[in-house]
Design a protein around this motif. Structure first.
Motif, PDB file in Angstrom:
ATOM      1  N   PHE A  88       1.017  -0.959  -0.077  1.00 36.26           N
ATOM      2  CA  PHE A  88      -0.688  -0.213  -0.315  1.00 36.26           C
ATOM      3  C   PHE A  88       0.631   1.511   0.086  1.00 36.26           C
ATOM      4  O   PHE A  88       0.265   2.212  -0.863  1.00 36.26           O
ATOM      5  CB  PHE A  88      -0.921   0.895   1.169  1.00 36.26           C
ATOM      6  CG  PHE A  88      -1.702   0.517   1.211  1.00 36.26           C
ATOM      7  CD1 PHE A  88      -2.382   1.200   0.888  1.00 36.26           C
ATOM      8  CD2 PHE A  88      -1.220   2.070   2.720  1.00 36.26           C
ATOM      9  CE1 PHE A  88      -4.107   1.941   0.815  1.00 36.26           C
ATOM     10  CE2 PHE A  88      -2.214   2.947   1.934  1.00 36.26           C
ATOM     11  CZ  PHE A  88      -3.559   3.650   1.808  1.00 36.26           C
TER      12      PHE A  88
ATOM     13  N   LEU B  78      -2.921   8.478  -4.705  1.00 36.99           N
ATOM     14  CA  LEU B  78      -4.132   8.033  -4.687  1.00 36.99           C
ATOM     15  C   LEU B  78      -4.242   6.799  -6.037  1.00 36.99           C
ATOM     16  O   LEU B  78      -5.399   6.319  -5.629  1.00 36.99           O
ATOM     17  CB  LEU B  78      -4.707   7.760  -3.748  1.00 36.99           C
ATOM     18  CG  LEU B  78      -4.196   8.844  -2.070  1.00 36.99           C
ATOM     19  CD1 LEU B  78      -5.544   9.072  -1.765  1.00 36.99           C
ATOM     20  CD2 LEU B  78      -3.923   7.635  -1.599  1.00 36.99           C
TER      21      LEU B  78
ATOM     22  N   ALA C 286      -7.854   2.180  -4.664  1.00 35.15           N
ATOM     23  CA  ALA C 286      -8.887   0.909  -5.072  1.00 35.15           C
ATOM     24  C   ALA C 286      -9.591   0.228  -3.518  1.00 35.15           C
ATOM     25  O   ALA C 286     -10.236   0.022  -3.631  1.00 35.15           O
ATOM     26  CB  ALA C 286      -8.402  -0.122  -5.935  1.00 35.15           C
ATOM     27  N   VAL C 287      -7.835   0.431  -2.982  1.00 31.33           N
ATOM     28  CA  VAL C 287      -7.811  -0.458  -1.663  1.00 31.33           C
ATOM     29  C   VAL C 287      -8.663   0.355  -0.901  1.00 31.33           C
ATOM     30  O   VAL C 287      -9.695  -0.158  -0.219  1.00 31.33           O
ATOM     31  CB  VAL C 287      -6.482  -0.608  -1.511  1.00 31.33           C
ATOM     32  CG1 VAL C 287      -7.048  -0.597   0.255  1.00 31.33           C
ATOM     33  CG2 VAL C 287      -5.251  -1.717  -1.700  1.00 31.33           C
ATOM     34  N   ILE C 288      -8.307   1.534  -0.468  1.00 31.21           N
ATOM     35  CA  ILE C 288      -8.867   2.631   0.216  1.00 31.21           C
ATOM     36  C   ILE C 288     -10.928   2.186   0.059  1.00 31.21           C
ATOM     37  O   ILE C 288     -11.965   1.868   0.826  1.00 31.21           O
ATOM     38  CB  ILE C 288      -9.045   4.055   0.431  1.00 31.21           C
ATOM     39  CG1 ILE C 288      -7.627   3.653   0.842  1.00 31.21           C
ATOM     40  CG2 ILE C 288     -10.030   4.788   1.175  1.00 31.21           C
ATOM     41  CD1 ILE C 288      -7.021   5.425   1.283  1.00 31.21           C
TER      42      ILE C 288
ATOM     43  N   PHE D 190     -12.625  -0.202  -2.181  1.00 26.81           N
ATOM     44  CA  PHE D 190     -13.638  -1.534  -1.796  1.00 26.81           C
ATOM     45  C   PHE D 190     -13.589  -1.665  -0.281  1.00 26.81           C
ATOM     46  O   PHE D 190     -14.723  -2.464  -0.342  1.00 26.81           O
ATOM     47  CB  PHE D 190     -12.500  -2.520  -2.890  1.00 26.81           C
ATOM     48  CG  PHE D 190     -13.208  -2.055  -3.857  1.00 26.81           C
ATOM     49  CD1 PHE D 190     -14.200  -2.855  -4.499  1.00 26.81           C
ATOM     50  CD2 PHE D 190     -12.408  -1.778  -5.025  1.00 26.81           C
ATOM     51  CE1 PHE D 190     -14.790  -2.917  -5.572  1.00 26.81           C
ATOM     52  CE2 PHE D 190     -13.123  -1.370  -6.742  1.00 26.81           C
ATOM     53  CZ  PHE D 190     -13.867  -1.690  -7.002  1.00 26.81           C
ATOM     54  N   GLY D 191     -12.201  -0.991   0.668  1.00 24.07           N
ATOM     55  CA  GLY D 191     -12.547  -1.648   1.507  1.00 24.07           C
ATOM     56  C   GLY D 191     -14.008  -0.781   2.241  1.00 24.07           C
ATOM     57  O   GLY D 191     -14.525  -1.308   3.082  1.00 24.07           O
ATOM     58  N   VAL D 192     -13.390   0.688   2.078  1.00 25.74           N
ATOM     59  CA  VAL D 192     -15.324   0.691   2.573  1.00 25.74           C
ATOM     60  C   VAL D 192     -16.192   0.894   2.449  1.00 25.74           C
ATOM     61  O   VAL D 192     -17.275   0.686   2.822  1.00 25.74           O
ATOM     62  CB  VAL D 192     -14.713   3.232   2.067  1.00 25.74           C
ATOM     63  CG1 VAL D 192     -16.009   3.650   2.967  1.00 25.74           C
ATOM     64  CG2 VAL D 192     -12.937   3.376   3.204  1.00 25.74           C
TER      65      VAL D 192
END
Lengths: 146, 116
Positions: free
Chosen positions: A94, A119, A124-126, A128-130
């Motif tokens: 990350f 970003l 994408a991580v943030i 999809f995570g949220v």
């Protein structure tokens, strides 16, 4: 005929990826990352007297800062190319994605370069995570109500 | 013993990710997004908390723990403050990591030049 020849030459020269070998390297390096994380947590807990919750946060902050620095020095890219998922899946991946995007777009200016593109890879991580955590906690809420 | 457990768990997660990366045409971005979703799912019924008790740092360092922390914060917020707490608590636990990554990479990008 020509096409077949061309295909043969391409097949001979593309580097063969050995899945088992790659997985083994990812297993070892990923496992080492886990051991380093555990050592850091124990270090913060026992030597600096920080409670477990804060020690985990300190561990994440240390790893993120280190991998950002190493990316800037230039040799973290080679490590990622060698270990692949062994360094992409831990939190270092990350930080590496954020840092390399920021470095790459630095020349386009502060706002339109760094601000807009930092970003680009790790967003994408943030996102999809949220979204998924919102969905799952709604599910948990509904299950709790029943 | 906990060092061995964290080695096994973190290595296992990375090996699965590497297997998916080698066998399909997904990019690393896809795989990290998938693993965050898996981590968020595993926290719904507190499975991931048990894994953390078992594996310690090995369970906290893969990106799955990021999803776990997001869901954990949201559920914790819901239990203390109701529905608005669910929205407000999502970033409670992860904000330290995200803030560090953004601040550190911003300032380092000002100092360093990209290597080619």
């Amino acid at each position: 005929m020509e096409k077949n020849k061309y295909k043969n030459i391409v097949d001979q020269n593309t580097p063969k990826e050995n899945t088992f070998y790659d997985c083994l390297i990812a297993f070892i390096t990923g496992g080492l990352m886990g051991v380093i994380a555990e050592i850091l947590i124990e270090f913060y807990q026992n030597l600096l007297d920080i409670p477990f919750k804060s020690a985990t946060v300190c561990m994440l902050v240390t790893l993120i800062t280190l991998s950002c620095l190493f990316t800037c020095f230039g040799f973290f890219d080679k490590w990622v190319n060698f270990c692949k998922c062994g360094l992409i899946i831990p939190i270092t991946g990350f930080a590496h994605a954020t840092q390399s995007a920021a470095l790459e777009y630095r020349k386009e200016g502060l706002v339109t370069g760094i601000g807009a593109n930092m970003l680009k890879l790790s967003g994408a991580v943030i996102i999809f995570g949220v979204v998924s955590s919102w969905l799952f906690s709604i599910i948990r809420m509904v299950v709790g109500l029943i | 013993m906990i060092y061995f457990n964290s080695f096994i768990f973190a290595g296992f997660v990375c090996a699965i990710a590497q297997f998916i990366l080698s066998k399909t045409k997904l990019t690393p971005g896809h795989i990290t997004a998938i693993f965050v979703c898996i981590g968020a799912f595993l926290d719904v019924f507190n499975i991931y908390d048990k894994i953390i008790l078992w594996a310690g740092g090995g369970a906290l360092v893969p990106i799955t723990s990021f999803g776990h922390m997001l869901t954990h914060g949201a559920i914790q917020g819901y239990q203390t403050e109701g529905f608005m707490g669910l929205l407000g608590g999502t970033f409670d636990l992860t904000s330290a990591g995200i803030t560090t990554a953004i601040v550190v990479s911003f300032f380092l990008a000002l100092i360093f030049k990209p290597k080619d």
